[in-house]
Design a protein around this motif. Structure first.
Motif, mmCIF file in Angstrom:
data_model
loop_
_atom_site.group_PDB
_atom_site.id
_atom_site.type_symbol
_atom_site.label_atom_id
_atom_site.label_comp_id
_atom_site.label_asym_id
_atom_site.label_seq_id
_atom_site.Cartn_x
_atom_site.Cartn_y
_atom_site.Cartn_z
ATOM 1 N N PHE A 253 -6.167 -11.717 -3.552
ATOM 2 C CA PHE A 253 -7.284 -10.845 -3.187
ATOM 3 C C PHE A 253 -6.889 -9.782 -2.171
ATOM 4 O O PHE A 253 -7.505 -8.719 -2.118
ATOM 5 C CB PHE A 253 -8.445 -11.673 -2.655
ATOM 6 C CG PHE A 253 -9.107 -12.535 -3.698
ATOM 7 C CD1 PHE A 253 -9.762 -11.972 -4.776
ATOM 8 C CD2 PHE A 253 -9.060 -13.918 -3.619
ATOM 9 C CE1 PHE A 253 -10.367 -12.749 -5.748
ATOM 10 C CE2 PHE A 253 -9.655 -14.711 -4.587
ATOM 11 C CZ PHE A 253 -10.307 -14.132 -5.657
ATOM 12 N N THR A 254 -5.894 -10.064 -1.366
ATOM 13 C CA THR A 254 -5.506 -9.083 -0.344
ATOM 14 C C THR A 254 -4.683 -7.937 -0.925
ATOM 15 O O THR A 254 -4.633 -6.847 -0.352
ATOM 16 C CB THR A 254 -4.693 -9.759 0.776
ATOM 17 O OG1 THR A 254 -3.495 -10.323 0.235
ATOM 18 C CG2 THR A 254 -5.503 -10.856 1.458
ATOM 19 N N GLN A 255 -4.035 -8.155 -2.054
ATOM 20 C CA GLN A 255 -3.087 -7.170 -2.560
ATOM 21 C C GLN A 255 -3.735 -5.839 -2.922
ATOM 22 O O GLN A 255 -3.154 -4.778 -2.672
ATOM 23 C CB GLN A 255 -2.356 -7.725 -3.789
ATOM 24 C CG GLN A 255 -1.396 -6.732 -4.421
ATOM 25 C CD GLN A 255 -0.465 -7.355 -5.431
ATOM 26 O OE1 GLN A 255 0.583 -7.860 -5.072
ATOM 27 N NE2 GLN A 255 -0.854 -7.324 -6.701
ATOM 28 N N THR A 256 -4.930 -5.856 -3.502
ATOM 29 C CA THR A 256 -5.557 -4.614 -3.974
ATOM 30 C C THR A 256 -5.801 -3.643 -2.830
ATOM 31 O O THR A 256 -5.550 -2.438 -2.952
ATOM 32 C CB THR A 256 -6.871 -4.916 -4.707
ATOM 33 O OG1 THR A 256 -6.612 -5.804 -5.797
ATOM 34 C CG2 THR A 256 -7.502 -3.645 -5.234
ATOM 35 N N LYS A 257 -6.286 -4.150 -1.702
ATOM 36 C CA LYS A 257 -6.543 -3.282 -0.550
ATOM 37 C C LYS A 257 -5.235 -2.738 0.006
ATOM 38 O O LYS A 257 -5.134 -1.544 0.329
ATOM 39 C CB LYS A 257 -7.305 -4.048 0.526
ATOM 40 C CG LYS A 257 -7.587 -3.247 1.800
ATOM 41 C CD LYS A 257 -8.478 -4.040 2.752
ATOM 42 C CE LYS A 257 -8.632 -3.346 4.099
ATOM 43 N NZ LYS A 257 -9.556 -4.069 5.006
ATOM 44 N N HIS A 258 -4.218 -3.592 0.123
ATOM 45 C CA HIS A 258 -2.907 -3.124 0.576
ATOM 46 C C HIS A 258 -2.376 -2.027 -0.341
ATOM 47 O O HIS A 258 -1.867 -1.001 0.121
ATOM 48 C CB HIS A 258 -1.913 -4.295 0.591
ATOM 49 C CG HIS A 258 -2.021 -5.167 1.793
ATOM 50 N ND1 HIS A 258 -1.990 -4.690 3.082
ATOM 51 C CD2 HIS A 258 -2.132 -6.520 1.906
ATOM 52 C CE1 HIS A 258 -2.085 -5.700 3.938
ATOM 53 N NE2 HIS A 258 -2.174 -6.815 3.246
ATOM 54 N N HIS A 259 -2.480 -2.269 -1.647
ATOM 55 C CA HIS A 259 -1.941 -1.310 -2.620
ATOM 56 C C HIS A 259 -2.656 0.030 -2.513
ATOM 57 O O HIS A 259 -2.023 1.091 -2.532
ATOM 58 C CB HIS A 259 -2.071 -1.896 -4.028
ATOM 59 C CG HIS A 259 -1.475 -1.059 -5.102
ATOM 60 N ND1 HIS A 259 -1.529 -1.389 -6.443
ATOM 61 C CD2 HIS A 259 -0.811 0.135 -5.073
ATOM 62 C CE1 HIS A 259 -0.927 -0.466 -7.165
ATOM 63 N NE2 HIS A 259 -0.491 0.483 -6.356
ATOM 64 N N TRP A 260 -3.978 0.001 -2.418
ATOM 65 C CA TRP A 260 -4.728 1.257 -2.338
ATOM 66 C C TRP A 260 -4.306 2.061 -1.109
ATOM 67 O O TRP A 260 -4.080 3.278 -1.197
ATOM 68 C CB TRP A 260 -6.232 0.981 -2.283
ATOM 69 C CG TRP A 260 -7.053 2.227 -2.458
ATOM 70 C CD1 TRP A 260 -7.536 2.722 -3.632
ATOM 71 C CD2 TRP A 260 -7.446 3.157 -1.436
ATOM 72 N NE1 TRP A 260 -8.218 3.905 -3.407
ATOM 73 C CE2 TRP A 260 -8.180 4.190 -2.069
ATOM 74 C CE3 TRP A 260 -7.258 3.219 -0.060
ATOM 75 C CZ2 TRP A 260 -8.718 5.270 -1.374
ATOM 76 C CZ3 TRP A 260 -7.784 4.298 0.647
ATOM 77 C CH2 TRP A 260 -8.513 5.311 -0.003
ATOM 78 N N TRP A 261 -4.192 1.394 0.017
ATOM 79 C CA TRP A 261 -3.828 2.088 1.263
ATOM 80 C C TRP A 261 -2.397 2.624 1.192
ATOM 81 O O TRP A 261 -2.111 3.748 1.607
ATOM 82 C CB TRP A 261 -3.997 1.134 2.432
ATOM 83 C CG TRP A 261 -3.849 1.758 3.786
ATOM 84 C CD1 TRP A 261 -2.846 1.525 4.690
ATOM 85 C CD2 TRP A 261 -4.728 2.708 4.401
ATOM 86 N NE1 TRP A 261 -3.044 2.261 5.830
ATOM 87 C CE2 TRP A 261 -4.198 2.993 5.680
ATOM 88 C CE3 TRP A 261 -5.894 3.333 4.000
ATOM 89 C CZ2 TRP A 261 -4.803 3.896 6.553
ATOM 90 C CZ3 TRP A 261 -6.503 4.227 4.874
ATOM 91 C CH2 TRP A 261 -5.964 4.501 6.131
ATOM 92 N N TRP A 262 -1.497 1.825 0.617
ATOM 93 C CA TRP A 262 -0.094 2.247 0.500
ATOM 94 C C TRP A 262 0.021 3.476 -0.396
ATOM 95 O O TRP A 262 0.706 4.437 -0.065
ATOM 96 C CB TRP A 262 0.758 1.112 -0.065
ATOM 97 C CG TRP A 262 2.180 1.527 -0.325
ATOM 98 C CD1 TRP A 262 3.215 1.554 0.572
ATOM 99 C CD2 TRP A 262 2.725 1.996 -1.569
ATOM 100 N NE1 TRP A 262 4.355 2.009 -0.044
ATOM 101 C CE2 TRP A 262 4.087 2.293 -1.347
ATOM 102 C CE3 TRP A 262 2.192 2.207 -2.844
ATOM 103 C CZ2 TRP A 262 4.918 2.778 -2.355
ATOM 104 C CZ3 TRP A 262 3.019 2.692 -3.844
ATOM 105 C CH2 TRP A 262 4.358 2.970 -3.597
#
Length: 477
Positions: A253-262
C-alpha cells in the motif's frame, strides 16, 4: 314605391356583407387548444428522448446481467482501427531486442534475477533515452508531457495506448511511462509505440527489487495488526510508530504514494529533456482511457483559464460520474477547489504549480495517509498560500476502465464491459459531433461548502516511509 325599392337594395347589400353573428359554443376552439397541447407534448417528448439518447451510462457495477451488448474481445477489437490492433495483441518472444542494447532469448517470458533487474533499471534511468525523437523532433518548451504511472496490468495499458494513439496532436507530445515493476512484455509494448516520442523511467525502490527489505516487507517488520505493547516487547521494526489507527505499514500500500512522488520529482527536476520545459504535464494511470480530443480540450482550457479562473492551478480532464450528458456538457467546464476524490484523474499542472507543491514536501511525506491524492489535498489545505483550485471539464475526456487493482478485486479483471461501454460513449459523442467543440464555457457553479480538514486513512505512520519520501525530494537540479 321608392321606399320599397330602397329597402330591397339595402337587403341585397346586406347579403353581400360578412356580418359577425354570435354562434352557439360548438367546442371547436377547445378542440384546437387540446390539439395544440398534444402537439406540444409530443415535441417535448421527442426532445427529451433526443437528450436521453445523449445521456451516457457506463456503470458496470451491476454486472450487466440484463444488457445484451456484446462485450467480447472480438467486439472490442472491431471498435479499434486495424492499424492499432498491434497494441492489443502480444507477440511471441523468440528473440526480442530491447532498448539500450538488451537482448532476450527463449520461447516465453524470461524471469530475471533481482540484481539484473536493478542493473537494467539503473541503465534506463541513466541513459534517459527518448524513442522516436528522430521522427518527431525534440520536445518544445510548451509541448504537453503525458506521464503514465504503470504497475503490471498490461491489459489496461494496451487499451490506454490505443486511445492515446487516436488522439489528435499526440505526435507533438512526450509520453513518459513511469514503472514500478520491470516486465519484458510491458517494455516491448511501450517500445513498440510509433505515434509520438516515448521515454521510460523506473521507480528504483520498488517492492519487486526489495522483496525482503525496506521499502518492501522486511521479515523484521511489525505485523499489521499487532498491538503496540506487543510490538515493543518483540522489538520489531518501527514498533514505536504505528499509524493513527494503531496499524503497522503494509509495503504493497505504501508503494503507490512513493512512486507518484518520485515520478513527479523525476519529471520536473531530474530529466534532461524536461529541463527547460514550461508547459503542462498530464498525469494518467495504466487503467485510464482518453478521448481523441483530450489534448484539444486541454489546450482550450489552458487558454481560457486566465479569463475564466485566474486562480486555477490544476486542470482536470476526468470524472468519476457513471452517468453524464455529452449533449449538454460537451463544452462546459466547472471551477471548484481541488478535491482529491473527484479531480485526481487526468489532472494537469505546470512547473509553477509543482514548485509550490514541492516546497510543502514535509506535509506530503509526513501526512498519515498512504494515498498520494489525499496527501496532496492535505498540502493544499495546510501549506499552500494559494490553495489548489481546478478547472474540470464536465463532459469527461479521461475515463477510468480499471475494475481490479490495489483496492478492488473482481472476478473479471479483463474489464471488457467497461472498456466496451467507454468505446460506445465516444462513438456516440463522435457521431453527434460533441467532440472538438469550438469553445468552452463556464457553468454556473453551486455554492461549495468549506472543505473540512479530513483525518487521514493511515498506513503511513512508519518513519522510514517519511524519510524515503523526503529523500526523493532532495535529489533535484
Amino acid at each position: 314605391m321608392a321606399n320599397q325599392d330602397s329597402l330591397v337594395d339595402n337587403f341585397y347589400m346586406m347579403r353581400g356583407r360578412r356580418i359577425p353573428i354570435a354562434l352557439p359554443n360548438t367546442g371547436a376552439l377547445s378542440r384546437r387548444r387540446h390539439t395544440l397541447y398534444i402537439r406540444s407534448a409530443i415535441i417535448v417528448f421527442i426532445l427529451f428522448a433526443f437528450l436521453q439518447f445523449h445521456v451516457i451510462n457506463y456503470d458496470s457495477s451491476d454486472g450487466g446481467s440484463n444488457d445484451s451488448t456484446n462485450y467480447s474481445t472480438a467486439a472490442i477489437l472491431q471498435m479499434v482501427p486495424p492499424v492499432f490492433h498491434k497494441y492489443l495483441t502480444g507477440k511471441p518472444r523468440n528473440s526480442t531486442h530491447g532498448q539500450n542494447g538488451t537482448h532476450y532469448g527463449g520461447d516465453g517470458p524470461r524471469t530475471a534475477n533481482i540484481s539484473e533487474i536493478l542493473r537494467m533499471i539503473h541503465r534506463y534511468n541513466e541513459f534517459q533515452t527518448v524513442l522516436n525523437e528522430d521522427i518527431y523532433g525534440p520536445l518544445q518548451n510548451d509541448s504537453v508531457i503525458i506521464v503514465v504511472q504503470v504497475h503490471k496490468r498490461i491489459t489496461y495499458l494496451r487499451h490506454l495506448i490505443v486511445s492515446l494513439a487516436q488522439a489528435r496532436d499526440i505526435s507533438r507530445t512526450l509520453l513518459v511511462f513511469s514503472h514500478d515493476y520491470y516486465d519484458d512484455d510491458i517494455n516491448d509494448l511501450v517500445q513498440s509505440i510509433d505515434f509520438c516520442k516515448v521515454m521510460q523511467i523506473f521507480y528504483p525502490f520498488s517492492i519487486q527489487t526489495h522483496p525482503n527489505e525496506f521499502p518492501g516487507a522486511d521479515p523484521g517488520d511489525c505485523p499489521r495488526d499487532i498491538k503496540k505493547e506487543q510490538a515493543l516487547l518483540r522489538k520489531c521494526n518501527n514498533a514505536l510508530h504505528p499509524d493513527l489507527y494503531g496499524h503497522y505499514r503494509e509495503a504493497k500500500f505504501t508503494q503507490t504514494k512513493h512512486h507518484w512522488w518520485w515520478k513527479a520529482n523525476r519529471v520536473f527536476d531530474q530529466l534532461e529533456v524536461t529541463k527547460y520545459h514550461t508547459g503542462m504535464v498530464v498525469f494518467l494511470e495504466e487503467d485510464h482511457y482518453v478521448a481523441e480530443d483530450f489534448l484539444y480540450i486541454l489546450e482550450l482550457m489552458f487558454r481560457k483559464s486566465q479569463d475564466l479562473c485566474p486562480k486555477c492551478n490544476i486542470l482536470s480532464l476526468g470524472t468519476y460520474l457513471k452517468t453524464f450528458n455529452y449533449y449538454t456538457y460537451n463544452k462546459k467546464v466547472e471551477v471548484t477547489p481541488w478535491i482529491s476524490s473527484k479531480h485526481n484523474m487526468g489532472m494537469a499542472f505546470n512547473r509553477t504549480t509543482w514548485y509550490d507543491i514541492v516546497r510543502c514536501a514535509r506535509h506530503f511525506c509526513e501526512y498519515d495517509d498512504y494515498n498520494w491524492d489525499w496527501s496532496l489535498q492535505h498540502v493544499s489545505q495546510q501549506c499552500l498560500k494559494q490553495k489548489l483550485h481546478v478547472m474540470v471539464v464536465k463532459g469527461p475526456r479521461v475515463f477510468h476502465i480499471g475494475e481490479c487493482g490495489v483496492h478492488h478485486k473482481k472476478s473479471n479483471c479483463e474489464s471488457n464491459q467497461v472498456i466496451s461501454k467507454v468505446q460506445q460513449v465516444l462513438k456516440v459523442a463522435r457521431g453527434s459531433q460533441q467532440l472538438f467543440p469550438r469553445s468552452i464555457s463556464l457553468t454556473q457553479t453551486s455554492v461549495i461548502k468549506k472543505t473540512k480538514l479530513r483525518k487521514g486513512n493511515g498506513g503511513w505512520g512508519d518513519q522510514r516511509d517519511h524519510q524515503l519520501c523526503f529523500n526523493m525530494t532532495l535529489v533535484g537540479r
